[in-house]
Scaffold this motif. Structure first.
Motif, PDB file in Angstrom:
ATOM      1  N   THR A  54      -5.153   0.963   1.242  1.00 51.24           N
ATOM      2  CA  THR A  54      -5.881   1.700   2.246  1.00 51.24           C
ATOM      3  C   THR A  54      -4.915   2.637   2.961  1.00 51.24           C
ATOM      4  OG1 THR A  54      -5.508   0.026   3.938  1.00 51.24           O
ATOM      5  CG2 THR A  54      -7.510  -0.199   2.623  1.00 51.24           C
ATOM      6  N   GLU A  55      -5.433   3.713   3.520  1.00 52.55           N
ATOM      7  CA  GLU A  55      -4.589   4.684   4.188  1.00 52.55           C
ATOM      8  C   GLU A  55      -3.983   4.114   5.461  1.00 52.55           C
ATOM      9  OE1 GLU A  55      -6.366   8.527   4.764  1.00 52.55           O
ATOM     10  OE2 GLU A  55      -7.355   8.424   2.825  1.00 52.55           O
ATOM     11  N   ASN A  56      -4.708   3.269   6.172  1.00 54.10           N
ATOM     12  CA  ASN A  56      -4.271   2.738   7.449  1.00 54.10           C
ATOM     13  C   ASN A  56      -3.875   1.261   7.313  1.00 54.10           C
ATOM     14  OD1 ASN A  56      -4.920   5.210   8.622  1.00 54.10           O
ATOM     15  ND2 ASN A  56      -7.041   4.583   8.858  1.00 54.10           N
ATOM     16  N   GLU A  57      -2.992   0.948   6.393  1.00 54.83           N
ATOM     17  CA  GLU A  57      -2.606  -0.424   6.139  1.00 54.83           C
ATOM     18  C   GLU A  57      -1.872  -1.049   7.328  1.00 54.83           C
ATOM     19  OE1 GLU A  57      -0.526  -2.290   2.604  1.00 54.83           O
ATOM     20  OE2 GLU A  57      -1.716  -0.721   1.679  1.00 54.83           O
ATOM     21  N   ASP A  58      -1.156  -0.256   8.110  1.00 52.40           N
ATOM     22  CA  ASP A  58      -0.393  -0.775   9.240  1.00 52.40           C
ATOM     23  C   ASP A  58      -1.260  -1.099  10.450  1.00 52.40           C
ATOM     24  OD1 ASP A  58       1.903  -0.588   7.769  1.00 52.40           O
ATOM     25  OD2 ASP A  58       2.423   1.406   8.527  1.00 52.40           O
ATOM     26  N   GLU A  59      -2.444  -0.557  10.513  1.00 46.17           N
ATOM     27  CA  GLU A  59      -3.316  -0.750  11.681  1.00 46.17           C
ATOM     28  C   GLU A  59      -4.135  -1.997  11.569  1.00 46.17           C
ATOM     29  OE1 GLU A  59      -5.565   2.806  12.332  1.00 46.17           O
ATOM     30  OE2 GLU A  59      -3.765   4.007  12.460  1.00 46.17           O
TER      31      GLU A  59
END
Length: 59
Positions: A54-59
């Motif tokens: 996913t693009e926002n893996e850190d969130e």
């Protein structure tokens, strides 16, 4: 930096890259190609998902 170790899918141990998990259950001379015949799946296509990114893996 922590090195992530893979777990063996066949035995209770760390993966040693032996390749035994890649062998076809029906023909031990063949590498598994996910045909599904050992699972008695009769669909037209089989998809194996290795990872979801996913693009926002850190969130």
């Amino acid at each position: 930096m922590k090195i992530e170790r893979k777990t063996c899918v066949l035995y209770e141990r760390e993966c040693i890259d032996c390749g035994e998990c890649d062998i076809c259950d029906l023909n031990p001379l063949k590498i598994c190609d996910n045909c599904g015949k050992c699972l008695e799946i009769h669909d037209d296509a089989i998809i194996k998902i290795d990872k979801i990114i996913t693009e926002n893996e850190d969130e």
